[in-house]
Design a protein around this motif. Structure first.
Motif, PDB file in Angstrom:
ATOM      1  N   ALA A  20       0.807  -1.214   0.000  1.00  0.00           N
ATOM      2  CA  ALA A  20       0.000   0.000   0.000  1.00  0.00           C
ATOM      3  C   ALA A  20       0.839   1.261   0.000  1.00  0.00           C
ATOM      4  N   PRO A  63      -2.820  -2.033  -7.108  1.00  0.00           N
ATOM      5  CA  PRO A  63      -1.981  -2.519  -6.002  1.00  0.00           C
ATOM      6  C   PRO A  63      -1.206  -3.783  -6.337  1.00  0.00           C
ATOM      7  N   LYS A  91      -7.757   3.194   7.129  1.00  0.00           N
ATOM      8  CA  LYS A  91      -6.352   3.364   7.498  1.00  0.00           C
ATOM      9  C   LYS A  91      -6.227   3.471   9.022  1.00  0.00           C
ATOM     10  N   MET A  93      -0.080   6.349   2.531  1.00  0.00           N
ATOM     11  CA  MET A  93      -0.684   5.046   2.219  1.00  0.00           C
ATOM     12  C   MET A  93      -1.502   5.208   0.949  1.00  0.00           C
ATOM     13  N   PHE A 140      -2.926   3.057  -1.064  1.00  0.00           N
ATOM     14  CA  PHE A 140      -4.114   2.213  -1.149  1.00  0.00           C
ATOM     15  C   PHE A 140      -4.602   1.877   0.257  1.00  0.00           C
ATOM     16  N   ASP A 141      -5.828   2.317   0.605  1.00  0.00           N
ATOM     17  CA  ASP A 141      -6.389   1.970   1.912  1.00  0.00           C
ATOM     18  C   ASP A 141      -6.827   0.508   1.901  1.00  0.00           C
ATOM     19  N   THR A 173      -9.553  -0.628  -0.542  1.00  0.00           N
ATOM     20  CA  THR A 173      -9.050  -0.806  -1.898  1.00  0.00           C
ATOM     21  C   THR A 173      -8.268  -2.107  -2.035  1.00  0.00           C
ATOM     22  N   LEU A 174      -7.450  -2.426  -1.033  1.00  0.00           N
ATOM     23  CA  LEU A 174      -6.677  -3.670  -1.079  1.00  0.00           C
ATOM     24  C   LEU A 174      -7.587  -4.897  -1.076  1.00  0.00           C
ATOM     25  N   SER A 186      -0.789  -4.593   4.821  1.00  0.00           N
ATOM     26  CA  SER A 186      -0.576  -3.300   4.167  1.00  0.00           C
ATOM     27  C   SER A 186       0.706  -3.244   3.362  1.00  0.00           C
TER      28      SER A 186
END
Length: 334
Positions: free
Chosen positions: A85, A109, A213, A236, A238-239, A242-243, A261
């Motif tokens: 991330a 990602p 986050k 960060m 990609f929170d 999103t991941l 993360s």
């Protein structure tokens, strides 16, 4: 609510831990393991929360919680997928080896699927058969999901987060290049990871959990000296919503899936690579990053990888400087 697993059998014994991490109450009369609780969260969550409230109010029998007796909260999991991330970290590593940074890395990602059949407890030693493998720590934030449907949106993914915790995602850096050169990803270079003594429900984090986050410093000490104090909520790309949605693009995720993360990484205030704590920076969450900065700055890395006897501590603090998730403290074995 804070949950932990004491060492017992392969899947541990589920306990509820007090907010200050001093006490625990056995949850066996409700559900025996954390995985079983996650499998039927709607059925068990309320009773576990009531138990946590009774524990904090000291109206039920309780026992001292000793982190050395804890297994990973999920001693084994159906799935462990680690993202990247903090694209700053990826960019630095690629810069050090003169590799181009694809633009797609900023909106698509990176993620790999790690071994999940056995995790290390927060006080377990880091096994290392050969120091030439380049053993590295990686301090990260993780979440644990309930069931996530195929093609879940970011909002659906965020709603599926049940627990938040920390990990030391150990890497064997000198094995990575040859494995990646084969074009089939990590395997031998990613041994067992360790997890924080407790995992915490997002609501218990209050304002520290926003937009998928964790907004706290990730504290890392190496051999008793401050090594990293990066802000987990900053830089960060990609929170976690999103991941998780990325992981669920082509397949559903089962309850108990752990999503990482990747190494927490901050750029310096001037926009350049991070600086060591001794130089007024926030330091690093892995050795590879400081070695990368040294390579960019000096032409070669000077910080060694972990060796037998080295000790790593990873934690995050509340406003009173008390650990939120407990502390990962590991010594490298021979």
């Amino acid at each position: 609510m804070k949950l932990a697993s004491l060492k017992q059998g392969r899947d541990g014994r589920l306990v509820v831990v007090s907010s200050d991490l001093a006490w625990y109450a056995d949850a066996g009369h409700i559900v025996g393991t954390l995985q079983a609780a996650l499998d039927d969260w709607d059925r068990y969550e309320g009773a576990l929360r009531n138990l946590a409230t009774d524990l904090d109010h000291e109206v039920i029998p309780r026992e001292r919680f000793h982190e050395r007796e804890a297994a990973a909260p999920l001693p084994r999991a159906y799935q462990w997928a680690d993202g990247s991330a903090y694209v700053n970290h990826v960019a630095l590593v690629r810069q050090a080896r003169g590799a181009e940074m694809p633009d797609s890395f900023w909106h698509d990602p990176l993620m790999y699927q790690g071994g999940s059949d056995g995790f290390l407890g927060p006080r377990d030693p880091i096994p290392l058969a050969n120091e030439s493998w380049g053993c590295d720590l990686e301090a990260e934030v993780v979440v644990v999901t309930g069931d996530v449907p195929l093609g879940a949106s970011r909002e659906e993914a965020l709603a599926a987060i049940r627990l938040v915790g920390l990990t030391n995602d150990v890497s064997l850096r000198n094995l990575i290049p040859c494995e990646l050169a084969k074009g089939f990803g990590f395997f031998q270079s990613k041994p067992a990871s360790a997890f924080s003594p407790v995992f915490v429900t997002p609501d218990a984090l209050g304002d520290w959990w926003q937009d998928g986050k964790l907004h706290r410093k990730l504290m890392v000490d190496l051999n008793g000296q401050p090594f990293g104090r990066a802000e987990a909520g900053e830089d960060m790309t990609f929170d976690f919503g999103t991941l998780i949605a990325h992981a669920a693009k082509t397949r559903a995720l089962g309850a108990g899936t752990i999503i990482g993360s990747g190494t927490v990484s901050n750029r310096d205030a001037d926009g350049g690579p991070g600086k060591p704590i001794a130089q007024g920076g926030v330091g690093y969450s892995c050795l590879a990053e400081v070695r990368t900065v040294e390579t960019i700055r000096d032409g070669q890395a000077s910080t060694p990888f972990l060796k037998a006897g080295d000790t790593v501590r990873i934690w995050a603090e509340d406003d009173k400087h008390h650990p939120i998730f407990g502390t990962i403290e590991q010594t490298v074995g021979g």
